[in-house]
Design a protein around this motif. Sequence first.
Motif, short mmCIF file in Angstrom:
data_model
loop_
_atom_site.label_atom_id
_atom_site.label_comp_id
_atom_site.label_asym_id
_atom_site.label_seq_id
_atom_site.Cartn_x
_atom_site.Cartn_y
_atom_site.Cartn_z
N LYS A 118 0.90 -1.16 -0.01
CA LYS A 118 -0.05 -0.04 -0.04
C LYS A 118 1.05 1.39 -0.06
N GLN A 119 2.06 1.19 0.78
CA GLN A 119 2.65 2.53 0.79
C GLN A 119 3.40 2.57 -0.40
N ILE A 120 4.00 1.63 -1.05
CA ILE A 120 4.60 1.68 -2.41
C ILE A 120 3.48 2.27 -3.49
N LYS A 121 2.25 1.75 -3.45
CA LYS A 121 1.30 2.16 -4.46
C LYS A 121 1.04 3.77 -4.06
N ALA A 122 1.03 4.04 -2.75
CA ALA A 122 0.49 5.61 -2.58
C ALA A 122 1.87 6.48 -2.91
N ALA A 123 3.09 6.05 -2.93
CA ALA A 123 4.01 7.12 -3.00
C ALA A 123 4.44 6.90 -4.63
N ASN A 127 6.08 9.33 -7.14
CA ASN A 127 7.41 9.01 -7.79
C ASN A 127 7.30 8.92 -9.37
N ASN A 128 6.22 9.08 -9.79
CA ASN A 128 5.60 9.23 -11.22
C ASN A 128 5.26 10.45 -11.57
N ALA A 129 5.46 11.39 -10.67
CA ALA A 129 4.76 12.74 -10.90
C ALA A 129 5.37 13.59 -12.03
N PHE A 130 6.81 12.96 -12.55
CA PHE A 130 7.48 13.95 -13.49
C PHE A 130 7.27 12.98 -14.97
N SER A 131 6.68 11.77 -14.68
CA SER A 131 6.56 10.96 -16.00
C SER A 131 5.31 10.56 -16.53
N THR A 132 4.38 10.41 -15.69
CA THR A 132 3.01 9.77 -15.92
C THR A 132 1.86 10.92 -15.98
N THR A 133 1.03 10.87 -17.33
CA THR A 133 0.30 12.07 -17.32
C THR A 133 -1.30 11.72 -16.70
N LYS A 138 -1.12 16.16 -18.91
CA LYS A 138 -0.01 16.53 -18.55
C LYS A 138 0.51 15.71 -17.29
N VAL A 139 1.75 15.58 -17.06
CA VAL A 139 2.24 14.99 -15.89
C VAL A 139 1.85 15.77 -14.42
N TYR A 238 9.34 5.77 0.82
CA TYR A 238 8.98 5.03 -0.38
C TYR A 238 9.16 5.98 -1.74
N LEU A 239 9.75 7.26 -1.36
CA LEU A 239 10.02 7.87 -2.43
C LEU A 239 11.37 7.34 -3.23
N THR A 240 11.49 7.36 -4.36
CA THR A 240 12.70 6.69 -5.03
C THR A 240 13.76 7.87 -5.57
#
Length: 300
Positions: A118-123, A127-133, A138-139, A238-240
């Motif tokens: 759950k924590q991985i999915k939440a983060a 973690n994808n804030a600059f890559s997933t639209t 837009k991202v 869990y931030l990468t």
Amino acid sequence: MAINRSQLAKELEPGLNALFGMEYSRYEAQHTEIYDTETSDRAFEEETLIVGFGNAEVKAEGSGVRFDTANEGYTSRYTHETVALAFALTEEAVEDNLYDRLGARYTKALARSMANTKQIKAASVLNNAFSTTGGDGKVLVATDHPLGGGGSLANRATTMADLNETSLEDALINISTFTDDKGLNIALKGMKLIIPPQLVFVADRLLQTPGRVGTSDNDINAIRNTGMLPDGYVVNNYLTDTDAFFLKTDCPDGFKYFERSPMTTSLEGDFDTGNMRYKARERYSFGYSNFRAVFGSQGA
């Protein structure tokens, strides 16, 4: 495949004093520092942006008033995932266990795995804030979020920067200048700094010291003195990205966690094999509706 006695040989030995490897402490519910929790009774939830009116205009004497129009903007969808994990113990392994706690040990491990997922999915949203639209095409953190009334809005600096006094102050200033989709000023402020563990000492110095950091000048710490970031900082383990940081704002309808089905556990025996089967299951989704909920940087 069931866990059998050959895999648990040591646990069956008389005189065994302790087992280790599953009783670690864990980072608890870090998603609650980011997301507002809501419940759902459908397969997915959708939230649609409503674009309001622009500025009023001066009406000349005797002339008609101008009528403005409202419309819908983009839609954000939260699709609930089913997250589950199970294990089975052979009938013989359960029979021969001398301590009668085999199931209890492994159910704790099962709970730990579910919580970690759950924590991985939440983060992953950050973690994808600059890559997933997102819903607006837009991202999450971008320089050109399209606005319903024309133009665009940025929730990041043009040039990425590491976390320091200047980048943090610039981010807080930018948040205070956010507008709605028709260009009207909105009163937003940064509430909380979200960082990976690698930035904890930098954040603590920036927010907790009474004077400016890294200077011999006798200046106050303006961020602390003005009460900016009233919720301080939180570490998300869990931030990468080790130098990325995010400022959560007080924008409504921002980060949301939808709980479709809470955690349930079940235990049953299999008639054919006699194996005991343990299962944990829950359904949920993490996401965001309004990108103004965050200002971010990937670091320099």
